[in-house]
Design a protein around this motif. Structure first.
Motif, PDB file in Angstrom:
ATOM      1  N   GLY A   1       0.809  -1.216   0.000  1.00 58.06           N
ATOM      2  CA  GLY A   1       0.000   0.000   0.000  1.00 58.06           C
ATOM      3  C   GLY A   1       0.838   1.260   0.000  1.00 58.06           C
ATOM      4  O   GLY A   1       0.475   2.264  -0.624  1.00 58.06           O
ATOM      5  N   MET A   2       1.979   1.207   0.708  1.00 60.35           N
ATOM      6  CA  MET A   2       2.877   2.369   0.706  1.00 60.35           C
ATOM      7  C   MET A   2       3.405   2.641  -0.692  1.00 60.35           C
ATOM      8  O   MET A   2       3.553   3.798  -1.098  1.00 60.35           O
ATOM      9  CB  MET A   2       4.031   2.130   1.673  1.00 60.35           C
ATOM     10  N   GLN A   3       3.688   1.600  -1.444  1.00 55.90           N
ATOM     11  CA  GLN A   3       4.183   1.786  -2.807  1.00 55.90           C
ATOM     12  C   GLN A   3       3.114   2.393  -3.695  1.00 55.90           C
ATOM     13  O   GLN A   3       3.401   3.250  -4.543  1.00 55.90           O
ATOM     14  CB  GLN A   3       4.637   0.435  -3.382  1.00 55.90           C
ATOM     15  N   VAL A   4       1.848   1.984  -3.509  1.00 54.28           N
ATOM     16  CA  VAL A   4       0.755   2.548  -4.303  1.00 54.28           C
ATOM     17  C   VAL A   4       0.569   4.027  -3.989  1.00 54.28           C
ATOM     18  O   VAL A   4       0.255   4.837  -4.878  1.00 54.28           O
ATOM     19  CB  VAL A   4      -0.549   1.774  -4.034  1.00 54.28           C
ATOM     20  N   HIS A   5       0.786   4.391  -2.737  1.00 50.28           N
ATOM     21  CA  HIS A   5       0.590   5.773  -2.303  1.00 50.28           C
ATOM     22  C   HIS A   5       1.891   6.573  -2.363  1.00 50.28           C
ATOM     23  O   HIS A   5       2.036   7.574  -1.656  1.00 50.28           O
ATOM     24  CB  HIS A   5      -0.011   5.791  -0.899  1.00 50.28           C
ATOM     25  N   GLN A   6       2.789   6.154  -3.213  1.00 48.85           N
ATOM     26  CA  GLN A   6       4.010   6.895  -3.533  1.00 48.85           C
ATOM     27  C   GLN A   6       4.096   6.933  -5.055  1.00 48.85           C
ATOM     28  O   GLN A   6       4.446   5.933  -5.698  1.00 48.85           O
ATOM     29  CB  GLN A   6       5.231   6.211  -2.931  1.00 48.85           C
ATOM     30  N   LYS A   7       3.743   8.054  -5.646  1.00 49.79           N
ATOM     31  CA  LYS A   7       3.615   8.146  -7.100  1.00 49.79           C
ATOM     32  C   LYS A   7       4.877   8.676  -7.786  1.00 49.79           C
ATOM     33  O   LYS A   7       4.975   8.591  -9.012  1.00 49.79           O
ATOM     34  CB  LYS A   7       2.429   9.051  -7.461  1.00 49.79           C
ATOM     35  N   ALA A   8       5.800   9.219  -7.032  1.00 51.73           N
ATOM     36  CA  ALA A   8       6.991   9.783  -7.658  1.00 51.73           C
ATOM     37  C   ALA A   8       7.931   8.674  -8.106  1.00 51.73           C
ATOM     38  O   ALA A   8       8.092   7.650  -7.426  1.00 51.73           O
ATOM     39  CB  ALA A   8       7.714  10.710  -6.684  1.00 51.73           C
ATOM     40  N   MET A   9       8.585   8.883  -9.253  1.00 55.32           N
ATOM     41  CA  MET A   9       9.543   7.918  -9.757  1.00 55.32           C
ATOM     42  C   MET A   9      10.687   7.753  -8.754  1.00 55.32           C
ATOM     43  O   MET A   9      11.319   8.739  -8.358  1.00 55.32           O
ATOM     44  CB  MET A   9      10.083   8.367 -11.116  1.00 55.32           C
ATOM     45  N   SER A  10      10.923   6.520  -8.317  1.00 48.61           N
ATOM     46  CA  SER A  10      11.967   6.221  -7.325  1.00 48.61           C
ATOM     47  C   SER A  10      11.812   7.086  -6.082  1.00 48.61           C
ATOM     48  O   SER A  10      12.796   7.469  -5.437  1.00 48.61           O
ATOM     49  CB  SER A  10      13.368   6.424  -7.928  1.00 48.61           C
ATOM     50  N   GLY A  11      10.564   7.375  -5.723  1.00 51.37           N
ATOM     51  CA  GLY A  11      10.296   8.302  -4.638  1.00 51.37           C
ATOM     52  C   GLY A  11      10.887   7.871  -3.309  1.00 51.37           C
ATOM     53  O   GLY A  11      11.487   8.679  -2.587  1.00 51.37           O
ATOM     54  N   ASN A  12      10.729   6.585  -2.947  1.00 44.65           N
ATOM     55  CA  ASN A  12      11.262   6.149  -1.661  1.00 44.65           C
ATOM     56  C   ASN A  12      12.782   6.182  -1.642  1.00 44.65           C
ATOM     57  O   ASN A  12      13.397   6.470  -0.601  1.00 44.65           O
ATOM     58  CB  ASN A  12      10.748   4.745  -1.338  1.00 44.65           C
ATOM     59  N   ASP A  13      13.409   5.889  -2.765  1.00 42.34           N
ATOM     60  CA  ASP A  13      14.870   5.991  -2.825  1.00 42.34           C
ATOM     61  C   ASP A  13      15.308   7.438  -2.606  1.00 42.34           C
ATOM     62  O   ASP A  13      16.311   7.705  -1.923  1.00 42.34           O
ATOM     63  CB  ASP A  13      15.392   5.495  -4.175  1.00 42.34           C
ATOM     64  N   LYS A  14      14.577   8.376  -3.188  1.00 38.48           N
ATOM     65  CA  LYS A  14      14.930   9.784  -3.020  1.00 38.48           C
ATOM     66  C   LYS A  14      14.698  10.241  -1.581  1.00 38.48           C
ATOM     67  O   LYS A  14      15.462  11.058  -1.046  1.00 38.48           O
ATOM     68  CB  LYS A  14      14.145  10.641  -4.008  1.00 38.48           C
ATOM     69  N   LEU A  15      13.637   9.722  -0.954  1.00 42.17           N
ATOM     70  CA  LEU A  15      13.438  10.015   0.458  1.00 42.17           C
ATOM     71  C   LEU A  15      14.637   9.550   1.286  1.00 42.17           C
ATOM     72  O   LEU A  15      15.138  10.281   2.144  1.00 42.17           O
ATOM     73  CB  LEU A  15      12.167   9.328   0.966  1.00 42.17           C
ATOM     74  N   THR A  16      15.089   8.332   1.016  1.00 42.48           N
ATOM     75  CA  THR A  16      16.220   7.779   1.765  1.00 42.48           C
ATOM     76  C   THR A  16      17.495   8.558   1.481  1.00 42.48           C
ATOM     77  O   THR A  16      18.234   8.940   2.402  1.00 42.48           O
ATOM     78  CB  THR A  16      16.410   6.303   1.415  1.00 42.48           C
ATOM     79  N   ASP A  17      17.756   8.813   0.199  1.00 42.23           N
ATOM     80  CA  ASP A  17      18.976   9.544  -0.161  1.00 42.23           C
ATOM     81  C   ASP A  17      18.990  10.939   0.441  1.00 42.23           C
ATOM     82  O   ASP A  17      20.062  11.471   0.764  1.00 42.23           O
ATOM     83  CB  ASP A  17      19.094   9.640  -1.690  1.00 42.23           C
ATOM     84  N   GLY A  18      17.818  11.551   0.584  1.00 40.69           N
ATOM     85  CA  GLY A  18      17.747  12.878   1.167  1.00 40.69           C
ATOM     86  C   GLY A  18      17.814  12.885   2.680  1.00 40.69           C
ATOM     87  O   GLY A  18      18.051  13.932   3.282  1.00 40.69           O
ATOM     88  N   LEU A  19      17.608  11.725   3.300  1.00 37.76           N
ATOM     89  CA  LEU A  19      17.623  11.655   4.760  1.00 37.76           C
ATOM     90  C   LEU A  19      18.991  11.323   5.330  1.00 37.76           C
ATOM     91  O   LEU A  19      19.452  11.967   6.290  1.00 37.76           O
ATOM     92  CB  LEU A  19      16.616  10.610   5.238  1.00 37.76           C
ATOM     93  N   VAL A  20      19.653  10.306   4.761  1.00 37.51           N
ATOM     94  CA  VAL A  20      20.825   9.747   5.439  1.00 37.51           C
ATOM     95  C   VAL A  20      22.015  10.696   5.560  1.00 37.51           C
ATOM     96  O   VAL A  20      22.847  10.489   6.456  1.00 37.51           O
ATOM     97  CB  VAL A  20      21.251   8.413   4.778  1.00 37.51           C
ATOM     98  N   PRO A  21      22.149  11.761   4.748  1.00 41.76           N
ATOM     99  CA  PRO A  21      23.223  12.713   5.072  1.00 41.76           C
ATOM    100  C   PRO A  21      22.969  13.466   6.377  1.00 41.76           C
ATOM    101  O   PRO A  21      23.898  14.066   6.933  1.00 41.76           O
ATOM    102  CB  PRO A  21      23.222  13.681   3.885  1.00 41.76           C
TER     103      PRO A  21
END
Length: 856
Positions: free
Chosen positions: A568-588
């Protein structure tokens, strides 16, 4: 159904909203729906009618979007009957304010209209077809998905950013899905429908063109002149329709009244238009919020035959505000400005982009608009940009913005695509533009018409030119047709061909030195501190993603277990590679959390931090930069997105960050290159003192470097004075700014009641401790007061109150406390909310705890 009792000499109208039914008449209809006829709500849509009938699941939940994709591939019929009795009028017209989208209308079995544009009003003469007694009205909607596909072939391929060719149909683009929106592709009678009956003549269009002249009558108020009152001039442009040949040759009189002043002009025999000028001496000026009051003047227009004693046959009512507006796109030593000027006063724009507030926009009520605009006010915003992939917003939206001083800019509905300039699309575009400019131009809050979203940029940067093979792509709309419509119907209102826009086709459309800019390398590829690398003249789009609030997320998604990557989380994330971008933007900045609730808090916090960094940077460069419009204020369903307010209307931490970043008086610490540091050197720190108020701001700027225990390591103070609507930048002396241990020190700048903090190291690289917080909760009539005291430095203290009750709200969030400091939060919540939970570990959150994976 409402039936007017007005005498028949006056135009009458009756709403046709009752008794409608809906049934599928073609396409891959689901077995549970095939052959069924259900009650229909008008205004409404197929999806919401089927949902009300219990025939489909809620498309907002789980993966129901996929289950309901068949709806957009089907044909649907709406049908009703209404009684009618002849009343002596000459003409009878069906008026549809919104048909979504490809419709065939029949009355008593006779076809009266075919439509293919969601964004137009249609008026059809049906007098000869009406019969005394019951009349049967039907509207059959063809599948929007199949129509768009057919039209994309008929018009020729044009590039776009969706799985559906939304650019081949004049329908809300995001109803086919977006990188924050679900694919509904619905159909329906989405705005009101009525039967109008009239004789002699009616008011076909009324356009009050407002201007302001100085006390000497020497033309518009000049830039730099700030006047509280002036002579207001309203040139009321009136178009009339005549009932038929027997009314030709009769002169008509039009009377316009504004603020107790009235004028009358004659429509010549056989004429169809006139301009009535009304002057209002000592008119009070309308100002954006934060700059003054918002006085509005009622406008009333009456139409009657010129014969002595003739009755009024039609009236129009609206509201205006007296103000001037200009958009200055002027060459200067730094490039080209992009500056809004209202009543001669430059206005720094604190803005947000606005999308339809519901995937089914007919569900957005006036109260819901009011709630959303109130949230924009809370965030200290003064402008909403109505984005070009949505709709021309409702009169309720613009009325509320007029009343509250919320500036608005309306895109024409072209977004992220190339568009055919050939008929039948071209004719639809012009008719749509004329309809909506005429409808919206009276509103004082409207300060810009914009031709398209990212389309000129897209042509240059997204590889369109080769794919188009010489076909038209919309440039003629943006540089010819649309500005001509605006000049004809709304003279004096600024227009830009696209956003971003550099001011010229000869300059790159997304140049930071020229005009407006969109920034999407940030979020997509670069980390948010890089916002500080660019100083645009105006930032019209930028943003960072975050999840919806916890209550919204868990209402919409039933995954067990719920994880960042669960279905369900994947369905409610419409941006291309959105979760990867969330992670990449967080870990620094913060370690990746191990639990879902920590993940949710960390991503929400990171979104708020990212956008606050951007806004404060942009404000610190005023007046080179004269505004920002964050992407985006609101959502249309429960989704991980860039919004500050989620699809259930709940404020995310980002909304509170916007409140802080857009404060009328702002202190912000910024790395400010001096030009003397080496390539490897760290830019010196400066404090930007930003005063967006009408009064000067002065006092002692106190600078202190502390360690995390609160011990002062160095300090100084200096007198500063900042003029009204101005910014001063004060370099921090090296002795104060130079950290001995970056991981344990913080710079604190204070001026009066305002404070700014600068942490030398990212939170994950600092020595923040798990801050013990002392709490005290007191029940109040509307909820609770929660006092929080920090024994140790606590970053971004927040209450995620929706976890206690979905309807709970809190007055602030993201408050950093130095050792020994306290803050009191005011919580509004229903009486059945357990206020003791407000201080539980899952509700009372900080940045500190995210550094300790064992923290539960």
């Amino acid at each position: 159904m409402t039936i007017s009792t007005t005498p028949t000499t006056v135009r009458t109208q009756r709403d046709l909203h009752d008794g409608w039914t809906l049934r599928a008449v073609g396409g891959p209809v689901a077995a549970d729906v095939a052959g069924r006829t259900v009650p229909a709500t008008v205004p409404g849509s197929v999806h919401t009618d089927l949902l009300a009938a219990g025939l489909i699941v809620d498309p907002y939940l789980d993966d129901h979007e996929h289950l309901l994709a068949w709806i957009g591939r089907c044909d649907w019929e709406y049908r009703t009957t209404f009684p009618w009795t002849p009343g002596g009028q000459d003409r009878h017209e069906l008026v549809f304010e919104g048909l979504d989208t490809v419709a065939t209308v029949t009355l008593n079995g006779r076809e009266v209209a075919r439509t293919a544009n969601m964004h137009r009003t249609y008026r059809v003469d049906v007098g000869p077809l009406l019969r005394e007694g019951d009349n049967e009205l039907a509207v059959v909607f063809a599948s929007p998905v199949r129509h768009a596909d057919r039209q994309s072939l008929a018009l020729g391929y044009r590039p776009q950013v969706n799985k559906h060719p939304f650019n081949a149909i004049r329908k809300m683009a995001c109803s086919f899905g977006w990188d924050w929106g679900l694919d509904t592709a619905t159909s329906g009678i989405w705005r009101p429908v009525r039967l109008e009956s009239w004789s002699t003549a009616r008011l076909a269009a009324v356009r009050p063109v407002v201007s302001v002249v100085d006390a000497g009558g020497h033309g518009d108020v000049a830039p730099g002149q700030r006047t509280s009152a002036a002579t207001g001039v309203v040139d009321v442009h009136v178009d009339v329709a005549r009932a038929g040949a027997h009314t030709a040759g009769q002169p008509l009189l039009v009377t316009a009244r504004v603020g107790g002043h009235a004028s009358t002009a004659e429509v010549e025999a056989d004429g169809t238009d006139v301009v009535v000028r009304v002057e209002v001496p000592d008119a009070a000026l309308w100002w954006p919020r934060g700059y003054g009051e918002q006085p509005l003047y009622d406008v009333e227009v009456e139409l009657r035959p010129a014969a002595a004693g003739a009755d009024v046959v039609d009236t129009w009512r609206g509201r205006i505000g007296f103000r001037t507006v200009a958009l200055e796109l002027e060459p200067d030593d730094e490039g080209t400005s992009f500056r809004f000027v209202v009543n001669g006063q430059p206005v720094f724009i604190h803005g947000a982009n606005w999308i339809p507030d519901d995937a089914f926009p007919h569900r957005v009520t006036r109260d819901r608009y009011a709630a959303r605009i109130a949230q924009a006010e809370y965030a200290n915003l003064n402008l909403l940009r109505v984005w070009g992939g949505g709709i021309y917003e409702s009169d309720d939206f613009y009325d509320l913005c007029d009343e509250r001083g919320m500036l608005t800019w309306q895109d024409f509905l072209f977004a992220c695509a190339a568009y055919s300039e050939d008929d039948p699309l071209r004719a639809e575009v012009e008719a749509e533009a004329r309809d909506n400019v005429t409808r919206l131009m009276p509103h004082a809050s409207l300060v810009l018409w914009n031709g398209s979203n990212e389309n000129i940029w897209g042509f240059q940067e997204w590889g369109w030119e080769g794919r188009l093979q010489g076909r038209t792509w919309g440039l003629g709309y943006y540089t010819d047709l649309l500005p001509r419509v605006v000049r004809d119907l709304d003279p004096g209102r600024p227009y830009t061909p696209s956003s971003p826009w550099s001011g010229s086709l000869d300059v790159h459309p997304n140049s930071p030195d020229h005009g407006s800019m969109h920034s999407w390398e940030l979020w997509n590829r670069q980390d948010y501190p890089h916002y500080r690398d660019t100083v645009p003249r105006f930032m019209a789009e930028f943003g960072w993603q975050g999840p919806p609030t916890w209550s919204t997320l868990t209402r919409a998604i039933s995954d067990d277990p719920l994880t960042p990557e669960s279905p369900g989380m994947q369905v409610h994330q419409k941006a291309m590679s959105g979760n990867d971008k969330l992670t990449d933007g967080l870990v620094p900045h913060l370690p990746m959390p191990d639990t879902m609730e920590d993940w949710h808090w960390a991503m929400s916090l990171n979104q708020a931090n990212a956008v606050q960094v951007a806004v404060e940077h942009l404000r610190s460069w005023s007046p080179r930069c004269m505004g920002s419009v964050v992407w985006q204020l609101n959502d249309c369903w429960p989704v991980t997105s860039w919004a500050a307010v989620d699809g259930d209307g709940h404020a995310k931490p980002l909304l509170h960050a916007l409140k802080h970043a857009h404060a009328p008086r702002l202190l912000t610490v910024q790395p400010r290159p001096s030009g003397n540091e080496t390539d490897a050197g760290t830019p010196p720190l400066a404090v930007a003192v930003v005063n967006d108020t009408p009064e000067p701001w002065s006092g002692d700027l106190v600078l202190r470097r502390l360690d995390f225990t609160g011990v002062e390591l160095d300090a100084t103070k200096m007198a500063v004075s900042v003029a009204a609507r101005d910014t001063a930048v004060v370099l921090v002396p090296d002795a104060v700014s130079a950290a001995g241990d970056a991981g344990t020190e913080v710079l604190v700048a204070t001026l009066g009641d305002e404070r700014a903090l600068w942490f030398y190291a990212e939170a994950r690289d600092s020595a923040l401790e798990a801050a013990p917080l002392a709490t005290d909760v007191q029940r109040t009539a509307s909820g609770a007061r929660v006092r929080v005291t920090a024994e140790k430095l606590a970053r971004d203290v927040s209450l995620l109150v929706d976890k206690v009750h979905p309807d709970a709200t809190v007055d602030d969030m993201l408050v950093t406390l130095l050792p020994g400091e306290s803050v009191t939060f005011t919580v509004d919540c229903p009486p059945d909310a357990d206020i003791a939970e407000l201080t539980s570990r899952r509700v009372l959150r900080t940045t500190n705890e995210l550094l300790y994976r064992s923290f539960a």
